[in-house]
Design a protein around this motif. Structure first.
Motif, PDB file in Angstrom:
ATOM      1  N   LEU A 126      51.751  40.845  63.445  1.00 27.50           N
ATOM      2  CA  LEU A 126      51.048  41.125  62.089  1.00 27.50           C
ATOM      3  C   LEU A 126      49.647  40.941  62.488  1.00 27.50           C
ATOM      4  N   THR A 127      49.173  41.819  61.467  1.00 27.64           N
ATOM      5  CA  THR A 127      47.340  41.957  61.411  1.00 27.64           C
ATOM      6  C   THR A 127      46.682  40.908  59.994  1.00 27.64           C
ATOM      7  N   ALA A 128      45.359  40.885  60.677  1.00 22.55           N
ATOM      8  CA  ALA A 128      44.812  40.373  59.462  1.00 22.55           C
ATOM      9  C   ALA A 128      44.979  40.940  57.936  1.00 22.55           C
ATOM     10  N   LYS A 129      45.132  41.688  57.748  1.00 22.30           N
ATOM     11  CA  LYS A 129      45.086  43.269  56.610  1.00 22.30           C
ATOM     12  C   LYS A 129      46.444  42.596  56.163  1.00 22.30           C
ATOM     13  N   ALA A 130      47.528  43.035  56.858  1.00 21.51           N
ATOM     14  CA  ALA A 130      48.772  42.435  56.252  1.00 21.51           C
ATOM     15  C   ALA A 130      49.149  41.069  56.034  1.00 21.51           C
ATOM     16  N   LEU A 131      48.797  40.586  56.742  1.00 22.47           N
ATOM     17  CA  LEU A 131      48.811  39.386  56.228  1.00 22.47           C
ATOM     18  C   LEU A 131      48.299  38.977  54.346  1.00 22.47           C
ATOM     19  N   GLU A 137      46.941  40.584  52.517  1.00 24.82           N
ATOM     20  CA  GLU A 137      48.409  41.516  50.985  1.00 24.82           C
ATOM     21  C   GLU A 137      49.891  40.637  51.090  1.00 24.82           C
ATOM     22  N   ALA A 138      50.184  40.026  51.910  1.00 17.44           N
ATOM     23  CA  ALA A 138      51.269  39.002  52.205  1.00 17.44           C
ATOM     24  C   ALA A 138      50.978  38.023  50.405  1.00 17.44           C
ATOM     25  N   ILE A 139      49.320  37.221  51.356  1.00 16.00           N
ATOM     26  CA  ILE A 139      49.329  35.991  50.665  1.00 16.00           C
ATOM     27  C   ILE A 139      48.494  35.817  49.731  1.00 16.00           C
ATOM     28  N   GLU A 140      48.192  37.059  49.368  1.00 18.44           N
ATOM     29  CA  GLU A 140      47.214  37.116  48.220  1.00 18.44           C
ATOM     30  C   GLU A 140      45.740  36.746  48.534  1.00 18.44           C
ATOM     31  N   VAL A 141      45.297  37.153  49.917  1.00 20.14           N
ATOM     32  CA  VAL A 141      44.009  36.149  49.704  1.00 20.14           C
ATOM     33  C   VAL A 141      43.016  37.382  50.673  1.00 20.14           C
ATOM     34  N   HIS A 142      41.366  37.091  50.304  1.00 19.35           N
ATOM     35  CA  HIS A 142      41.134  37.867  51.219  1.00 19.35           C
ATOM     36  C   HIS A 142      40.922  37.722  52.412  1.00 19.35           C
ATOM     37  N   PRO A 143      40.566  39.335  53.019  1.00 20.55           N
ATOM     38  CA  PRO A 143      40.938  39.519  54.383  1.00 20.55           C
ATOM     39  C   PRO A 143      40.670  38.646  55.258  1.00 20.55           C
ATOM     40  N   VAL A 144      39.348  38.316  55.315  1.00 24.41           N
ATOM     41  CA  VAL A 144      38.170  36.925  55.681  1.00 24.41           C
ATOM     42  C   VAL A 144      38.786  35.837  56.048  1.00 24.41           C
ATOM     43  N   HIS A 145      39.254  35.938  55.272  1.00 17.84           N
ATOM     44  CA  HIS A 145      40.481  34.104  55.273  1.00 17.84           C
ATOM     45  C   HIS A 145      41.356  34.532  55.356  1.00 17.84           C
ATOM     46  N   ALA A 146      42.101  35.703  55.903  1.00 14.05           N
ATOM     47  CA  ALA A 146      43.158  35.750  55.818  1.00 14.05           C
ATOM     48  C   ALA A 146      43.482  35.798  58.050  1.00 14.05           C
ATOM     49  N   GLU A 147      42.109  35.942  58.337  1.00 10.68           N
ATOM     50  CA  GLU A 147      41.747  36.529  59.734  1.00 10.68           C
ATOM     51  C   GLU A 147      41.264  35.083  60.195  1.00 10.68           C
ATOM     52  N   ARG A 148      40.785  34.188  59.546  1.00 10.92           N
ATOM     53  CA  ARG A 148      40.882  32.449  60.063  1.00 10.92           C
ATOM     54  C   ARG A 148      42.571  31.710  59.996  1.00 10.92           C
ATOM     55  N   LEU A 149      43.047  32.777  58.984  1.00  6.54           N
ATOM     56  CA  LEU A 149      44.366  31.833  59.227  1.00  6.54           C
ATOM     57  C   LEU A 149      45.537  32.384  59.811  1.00  6.54           C
ATOM     58  N   LEU A 150      45.581  33.825  60.516  1.00  9.00           N
ATOM     59  CA  LEU A 150      46.485  34.051  61.602  1.00  9.00           C
ATOM     60  C   LEU A 150      45.755  33.381  63.335  1.00  9.00           C
ATOM     61  N   ARG A 151      44.326  33.387  63.033  1.00  8.85           N
ATOM     62  CA  ARG A 151      44.459  32.962  64.254  1.00  8.85           C
ATOM     63  C   ARG A 151      44.329  31.620  64.978  1.00  8.85           C
ATOM     64  N   GLU A 152      44.388  30.453  63.485  1.00 14.57           N
ATOM     65  CA  GLU A 152      44.624  29.439  63.627  1.00 14.57           C
ATOM     66  C   GLU A 152      46.126  29.064  64.175  1.00 14.57           C
ATOM     67  N   ALA A 153      47.409  30.082  63.604  1.00 13.96           N
ATOM     68  CA  ALA A 153      48.039  30.469  63.453  1.00 13.96           C
ATOM     69  C   ALA A 153      48.558  30.285  65.012  1.00 13.96           C
ATOM     70  N   ARG A 154      47.921  31.647  65.209  1.00 16.83           N
ATOM     71  CA  ARG A 154      47.778  31.525  66.964  1.00 16.83           C
ATOM     72  C   ARG A 154      47.510  30.589  68.024  1.00 16.83           C
TER      73      ARG A 154
END
Length: 274
Positions: free
Chosen positions: A206-211, A213-230
């Motif tokens: 899963l990439t931040a860009k895809a995330l 788009e999936a949850i409709e947030v800004h890519p920067v915020h998606a990167e933070r959420l993805l890192r937290e989950a990892r």
């Protein structure tokens, strides 16, 4: 302040709606040509402009309609509650910037603005992570100012757990509590993080860009959420295998860069031993 029910949008989002470059949107100051468009937050040096996404979409739709009919646009934008309306009751789900968050506290609980700013990245006293983040990256070769916003309830709940100056300790978590997974101050934040966990479990690439788009947030915020989950996932792996290797982390999370896996493993181990 972004009133509850209004979706915040920055210059980058506005430019995307019109299909323009960020520079063209800023240079033309098109927002000034739209009657009724509310500027929720003034822009400036290191300060991002914020609009209502609903109003932007309505304005663009009307301009496209008018263009096809070769008539002048007849703007009819969705209403936005006035932030300075003295009769308006503060809503727990209003979004506030850093300065407004300080003003949301009871007068006797406020510190100076300079002190409050140190709380954003402080070691001893630290504000919760923002609920919404706009901008933060370059677009069309131009810097997009990062705008951090907190729900009013997030700040008030955080403040309720702070010690009272000169009094008893607050109702914070017990000393020694592990922060392997970030605290969630709102129902929306908790649901969003649960969705990120599920998407990561379904696709370790899963990439931040895809995330985003999936949850409709800004890519920067998606990167933070993805890192937290990892990081949370690595923590769980450590629980079952204290001798966890970097290669295992890299393979499980589908990370192409070994250094990223190494950093996650180090942070998870540090959190475990803290």
């Amino acid at each position: 302040m972004i009133p509850n029910g209004v979706t915040p949008a920055d210059d980058h989002m506005a430019a995307d709606i019109w299909g323009w470059s960020l520079g063209y949107w800023r240079d033309t100051k098109h927002w000034e040509k739209i009657p009724g468009l509310v500027l929720l937050r003034e822009g400036g040096h290191r300060r991002g402009r914020v609009f209502s996404k609903e109003q932007l979409l309505a304005a663009h739709t009307e301009e496209e309609r008018a263009k096809k009919l070769n008539v002048l646009p007849a703007y009819d934008l969705p209403a936005v509650p006035a932030a300075d309306d003295p009769d308006r009751v503060a809503d727990p789900d209003d979004l506030l910037d850093l300065e407004e968050s300080l003003d949301a506290l009871p007068a006797e609980r406020r510190v100076t603005l300079s002190t409050w700013k140190t709380y954003r990245y402080g070691d001893k006293t630290r504000l919760p992570e923002p609920d919404v983040v706009l901008g933060g990256k370059k677009a069309d070769g131009q810097a997009v100012v990062e705008t951090e916003l907190w729900y009013r309830r997030t700040i008030l709940e955080w403040d309720a757990n702070r010690p009272v100056r000169g009094g008893a300790k607050g109702r914070g978590r017990p000393a020694g509590s592990k922060d392997r997974a970030p605290r969630t101050g709102t129902k929306q934040g908790a649901e969003r993080r649960q969705t990120v966990r599920r998407l990561l479990a379904e696709n370790n690439h899963l990439t931040a860009k895809a995330l985003a788009e999936a949850i409709e947030v800004h890519p920067v915020h998606a990167e933070r959420l993805l890192r937290e989950a990892r990081l949370e996932k690595v923590g769980q792996m450590l629980d079952s295998n204290p001798d966890l290797l970097v290669d295992e982390v890299q393979e499980t999370l589908g990370l192409g860069v070994r250094a990223h896996a190494q950093k996650l493993l180090h942070e998870a181990r540090t959190s475990t031993t803290a």
